[in-house]
Design an enzyme around this catalytic site. Structure first.
Site, mmCIF file in Angstrom:
data_model
loop_
_atom_site.group_PDB
_atom_site.id
_atom_site.type_symbol
_atom_site.label_atom_id
_atom_site.label_comp_id
_atom_site.label_asym_id
_atom_site.label_seq_id
_atom_site.Cartn_x
_atom_site.Cartn_y
_atom_site.Cartn_z
ATOM 1 N N GLU A 89 0.830 -1.213 0.000
ATOM 2 C CA GLU A 89 0.000 0.000 0.000
ATOM 3 C C GLU A 89 0.863 1.260 0.000
ATOM 4 O O GLU A 89 0.546 2.239 -0.692
ATOM 5 C CB GLU A 89 -0.943 -0.009 1.204
ATOM 6 C CG GLU A 89 -1.936 -1.164 1.224
ATOM 7 C CD GLU A 89 -2.790 -1.255 -0.039
ATOM 8 O OE1 GLU A 89 -2.980 -0.235 -0.714
ATOM 9 O OE2 GLU A 89 -3.261 -2.365 -0.346
ATOM 10 N N HIS A 92 2.127 2.164 -3.375
ATOM 11 C CA HIS A 92 1.173 2.771 -4.306
ATOM 12 C C HIS A 92 1.394 4.283 -4.438
ATOM 13 O O HIS A 92 1.010 4.884 -5.438
ATOM 14 C CB HIS A 92 -0.263 2.507 -3.850
ATOM 15 C CG HIS A 92 -0.843 1.247 -4.401
ATOM 16 N ND1 HIS A 92 -0.793 0.927 -5.732
ATOM 17 C CD2 HIS A 92 -1.513 0.223 -3.795
ATOM 18 C CE1 HIS A 92 -1.385 -0.230 -5.941
ATOM 19 N NE2 HIS A 92 -1.815 -0.683 -4.790
ATOM 20 N N ASP A 152 3.358 -4.515 -5.412
ATOM 21 C CA ASP A 152 3.817 -5.816 -4.904
ATOM 22 C C ASP A 152 5.343 -5.844 -4.807
ATOM 23 O O ASP A 152 5.908 -6.304 -3.806
ATOM 24 C CB ASP A 152 3.352 -6.946 -5.828
ATOM 25 C CG ASP A 152 1.926 -7.385 -5.550
ATOM 26 O OD1 ASP A 152 1.375 -7.022 -4.494
ATOM 27 O OD2 ASP A 152 1.362 -8.111 -6.394
ATOM 28 N N ARG A 212 1.155 -13.075 -9.278
ATOM 29 C CA ARG A 212 1.652 -12.094 -8.308
ATOM 30 C C ARG A 212 2.791 -12.720 -7.504
ATOM 31 O O ARG A 212 3.774 -12.052 -7.163
ATOM 32 C CB ARG A 212 0.534 -11.637 -7.376
ATOM 33 C CG ARG A 212 -0.575 -10.886 -8.075
ATOM 34 C CD ARG A 212 -1.636 -10.397 -7.118
ATOM 35 N NE ARG A 212 -1.164 -9.283 -6.308
ATOM 36 C CZ ARG A 212 -1.957 -8.575 -5.515
ATOM 37 N NH1 ARG A 212 -3.248 -8.875 -5.409
ATOM 38 N NH2 ARG A 212 -1.471 -7.576 -4.802
#
Length: 246
Positions: A89, A92, A152, A212
């Site tokens: 997060e 991001h 990721d 992923r």
């Protein structure tokens, strides 16, 4: 806001909930921005969020439980699970979308030209990598999933660095390192119906869970070192062939 407005009919309750949400959004148009607002999420949601327009990170209580986090779990499990999620997060804020917002969440071109050019060149590597994966013959859209793939990649690196630092002078054993990566992989275990799996390739900004894991681990050298993967094997490409963004 829904107190006294819900009844036994599921469809009617859904419509009422949507209407209340729209009404709240309309009221907020004339109000000052609340940078600490949870928006449409709740503390019970099993997820975590980053908001570029507020440069904020939200961690609902719902995700702070097994299998993502528990005080009973080893540091390797917690750092590999919730640690990589939180690192994801935070990353991001520097993905293809988040990078366009400054520290106050204002849409602003705040990077110099060489940095932007370098970011685009390096991120193209990730887009190409994930674009090479396919689900039942249907290619993943590496451009669509780029923001999540960047997050990721950053999340794994940040969490692993914190995991090693928290180990102190004693360091971490190979078994602990392997557990860290296994814990990360378990975050994305999923079972999909065939139609859902194919549809998600076209519409989901996240790559399928399998990729992923594969995409994240192959691009991070410490994984191959922990599992002693020979250079050139499927999970250990030469470092010169890896994607390096952050």
């Amino acid at each position: 806001a829904l107190e006294g407005r819900l009844g036994p009919d599921y469809f009617a309750n859904t419509e009422t909930s949507s209407r209340v949400s729209i009404e709240r959004t309309m009221r907020e148009l004339t109000q000052a921005t609340d940078r600490r607002s949870w928006g449409g999420s709740t503390p019970l949601e099993v997820n975590a969020f980053y908001g570029p327009s507020s440069n904020g990170l939200w961690i609902p209580a719902g995700v702070l439980q097994d299998p993502f986090f528990s005080f009973k779990n080893s540091p390797a499990r917690n750092y590999g699970a919730i640690g990589t999620i939180l690192g994801h997060e935070m990353s991001h804020g520097f993905d293809d979308d988040g990078r366009q917002y400054d520290a106050r969440g204002v849409l602003k071109d705040w990077w110099d030209a060489p940095t932007v050019e370098g970011f685009k060149n390096r991120s193209t590597c990730l887009a190409s990598l994930f674009g090479s994966y396919a689900v039942m013959g249907r290619k993943v859209n590496g451009v669509l999933t780029l923001g999540e793939d960047i997050a990721d990649s950053g999340g794994i690196k940040f969490a692993y660095r914190a995991f090693l630092r928290a180990g102190g002078a004693a360091g971490r054993t190979d078994a602990e390192k392997r557990l860290f990566f296994t814990s990360f992989a378990q975050n994305w275990c999923e079972v999909d119906r065939t139609k859902s799996a194919l549809s998600s390739v076209l519409t989901d900004e996240h790559a399928p869970g399998k990729f992923r894991v594969i995409g994240g681990m192959t691009q991070f050298a410490p994984f191959a070192e922990a599992f002693q993967c020979p250079v050139g094997s499927p999970m250990a490409p030469p470092d010169a062939a890896r994607c390096h963004l952050w």
